[in-house]
Design a protein around this motif. Sequence first.
Motif, PDB file in Angstrom:
ATOM      1  N   PRO A 403      33.574  32.955  48.847  1.00 50.90           N
ATOM      2  CA  PRO A 403      34.364  34.194  48.963  1.00 50.90           C
ATOM      3  C   PRO A 403      35.475  34.298  47.918  1.00 50.90           C
ATOM      4  N   TYR A 404      36.007  33.180  47.511  1.00 50.76           N
ATOM      5  CA  TYR A 404      37.076  33.201  46.507  1.00 50.76           C
ATOM      6  C   TYR A 404      36.542  33.566  45.126  1.00 50.76           C
ATOM      7  N   VAL A 405      35.261  33.298  44.883  1.00 54.57           N
ATOM      8  CA  VAL A 405      34.644  33.752  43.630  1.00 54.57           C
ATOM      9  C   VAL A 405      34.687  35.277  43.580  1.00 54.57           C
ATOM     10  N   LEU A 406      34.384  35.926  44.711  1.00 51.36           N
ATOM     11  CA  LEU A 406      34.444  37.385  44.776  1.00 51.36           C
ATOM     12  C   LEU A 406      35.882  37.891  44.608  1.00 51.36           C
ATOM     13  N   ILE A 407      36.835  37.174  45.194  1.00 51.82           N
ATOM     14  CA  ILE A 407      38.247  37.552  45.029  1.00 51.82           C
ATOM     15  C   ILE A 407      38.652  37.438  43.561  1.00 51.82           C
ATOM     16  N   ASP A 408      38.277  36.326  42.929  1.00 41.65           N
ATOM     17  CA  ASP A 408      38.591  36.142  41.508  1.00 41.65           C
ATOM     18  C   ASP A 408      38.013  37.282  40.671  1.00 41.65           C
ATOM     19  N   PHE A 409      36.755  37.629  40.957  1.00 40.73           N
ATOM     20  CA  PHE A 409      36.103  38.669  40.150  1.00 40.73           C
ATOM     21  C   PHE A 409      36.733  40.029  40.406  1.00 40.73           C
ATOM     22  N   ALA A 410      37.136  40.298  41.648  1.00 43.83           N
ATOM     23  CA  ALA A 410      37.789  41.569  41.956  1.00 43.83           C
ATOM     24  C   ALA A 410      39.110  41.695  41.207  1.00 43.83           C
ATOM     25  N   VAL A 411      39.916  40.622  41.228  1.00 40.32           N
ATOM     26  CA  VAL A 411      41.190  40.632  40.496  1.00 40.32           C
ATOM     27  C   VAL A 411      40.930  40.731  39.000  1.00 40.32           C
ATOM     28  N   LEU A 412      39.921  40.016  38.527  1.00 38.44           N
ATOM     29  CA  LEU A 412      39.543  40.075  37.113  1.00 38.44           C
ATOM     30  C   LEU A 412      39.203  41.503  36.705  1.00 38.44           C
ATOM     31  N   PHE A 413      38.425  42.194  37.534  1.00 38.77           N
ATOM     32  CA  PHE A 413      38.013  43.567  37.224  1.00 38.77           C
ATOM     33  C   PHE A 413      39.230  44.488  37.146  1.00 38.77           C
ATOM     34  N   VAL A 414      40.186  44.295  38.031  1.00 46.33           N
ATOM     35  CA  VAL A 414      41.404  45.118  38.011  1.00 46.33           C
ATOM     36  C   VAL A 414      42.142  44.940  36.688  1.00 46.33           C
ATOM     37  N   PHE A 415      42.256  43.698  36.232  1.00 52.47           N
ATOM     38  CA  PHE A 415      42.987  43.454  34.993  1.00 52.47           C
ATOM     39  C   PHE A 415      42.179  43.862  33.763  1.00 52.47           C
ATOM     40  N   VAL A 416      40.852  43.900  33.875  1.00 51.17           N
ATOM     41  CA  VAL A 416      40.032  44.456  32.799  1.00 51.17           C
ATOM     42  C   VAL A 416      40.221  45.972  32.746  1.00 51.17           C
ATOM     43  N   LEU A 417      40.315  46.589  33.913  1.00 52.27           N
ATOM     44  CA  LEU A 417      40.470  48.042  34.014  1.00 52.27           C
ATOM     45  C   LEU A 417      41.858  48.492  33.537  1.00 52.27           C
ATOM     46  N   PHE A 418      42.867  47.644  33.792  1.00 49.33           N
ATOM     47  CA  PHE A 418      44.245  47.988  33.425  1.00 49.33           C
ATOM     48  C   PHE A 418      44.855  46.867  32.578  1.00 49.33           C
ATOM     49  N   PRO A 419      44.522  46.818  31.293  1.00 50.72           N
ATOM     50  CA  PRO A 419      45.011  45.721  30.433  1.00 50.72           C
ATOM     51  C   PRO A 419      46.528  45.640  30.343  1.00 50.72           C
ATOM     52  N   ASP A 420      47.202  46.774  30.435  1.00 48.71           N
ATOM     53  CA  ASP A 420      48.667  46.767  30.304  1.00 48.71           C
ATOM     54  C   ASP A 420      49.338  45.988  31.425  1.00 48.71           C
ATOM     55  N   TRP A 421      48.675  45.854  32.563  1.00 45.22           N
ATOM     56  CA  TRP A 421      49.260  45.086  33.667  1.00 45.22           C
ATOM     57  C   TRP A 421      49.375  43.616  33.300  1.00 45.22           C
ATOM     58  N   VAL A 422      48.500  43.156  32.433  1.00 38.31           N
ATOM     59  CA  VAL A 422      48.561  41.770  31.966  1.00 38.31           C
ATOM     60  C   VAL A 422      49.586  41.616  30.849  1.00 38.31           C
TER      61      VAL A 422
END
Length: 430
Positions: A403-422
């Motif tokens: 389940p944490y793999v899915l959490i990691d990927f979900a957070v990853l997708f958010v930061f891919v979608l919004f690069p400025d947040w990083v």
Amino acid sequence: MTITIAFTVLLVLIALRAPIFAALGAAGMIGIYLARGPIGLSQVPLSIVSQLNNFTLVAIPLFILMGELLFVTDLGRDLYDAFHKWLSWLPGRLAVASIFAAAIFGAMCGVSIAAVAVIGPMAITAMARYGYDRKLAAGSIAASGALAMLIPPSLLFILYGSISGESVGQLFIGGIVPGIVLSLAMAVYVMVRVLLNPKLAPYRHEVISWSDRWAALRRLWPALLLIVAVLGSIYTGVTTPTESAAIGVLGAFLVAALHYRVLNAATLWRVLQASTRTTASILIILAAAFIFSQFLLYTRVPEAVSTFMLGLGLSPLTLMVLLMVLFVFLGMLIDAASLVLVTTPIFLPTIVALGYDPLWFGIILTINMEMAVITPPVGLNLYTLKSVAPDLSLEDIIGGTLPYVLIDFAVLFVFVLFPDWVLWLPRLAH
């Protein structure tokens, strides 16, 4: 033809479970010989020496030594005890305490398996005593240990910086926000699961006085002082990452020798031996990666990959998502450090051509590598937890971690979608 032969050698050697440095070195040298002949091959030693002669890379053995010194102390126990007492009111409090304790320990050593090895035994024992679900317990430790790769100081950031030329200090700053977000996401996942199914983490009423809470917190002053000294000196611009690593080693030595009083001659010898082994393994992989990178440079593989991907006509976001999925798959087969060293020179030109910031890509890549250490068959955190908690089955560990793999990927997708947040924090600190 040259490229095909070299990559075939690389894949065959990896499939045969050859050491990754041997696979990279052999493939790179064969490729260089086919592309440039004996003259190209004769330049390999000079290339290795010039690439390794980098002041930034001195941080690698220093941060490893710092982690090994902290490993022999009871700092991990004190971290876990403090979070347990302060979070006693939360559902699934022991698992949540494990997540935050591993995150903080990772902020002091930068090595994921060290965080698992330190926090794992005491956390698993405590959760077993309270009747926690075995998968929930195992997953919270194996996955949170991976946070050490992202929360600075991070060895992966140092390796990425050495290959890409990006500032290691800026990478460290950029890892803070994603590290906090991932820690909170993991904790929220545990609490939601326990609220939906309280049997996963039976609640046992404990009377913890405020004096006990403050006493546990006071025991953390060495950890807080060390974090402030190492990261604060980087973020304020007082020191380089390498110089801050030296400060960290000195601080860890004083903490182990004077505060915990565990540093005798025998322990120090074991610490130095472990540090030397780990450093040597990383540097030999790095040297082999430089050979392979030289081959890529001679044969213009990065340019060819960039031209191919841009020619697909897909949007930058779609290409990035596909690339992240590819990294997840590769992470199941190759360890995180090797994967960063191999793929960065291949894909970084494409990332730049798509209009993304190389600094952002280094942070995104590191988030992706968190999945590499918790996915079989190569997930190092899985086997580390199994070694320190033999009563857990590997099936429970893998099942609890997925389940944490899915959490990691979900957070990853958010930061891919919004690069400025990083990037907003590195820009703010620049």
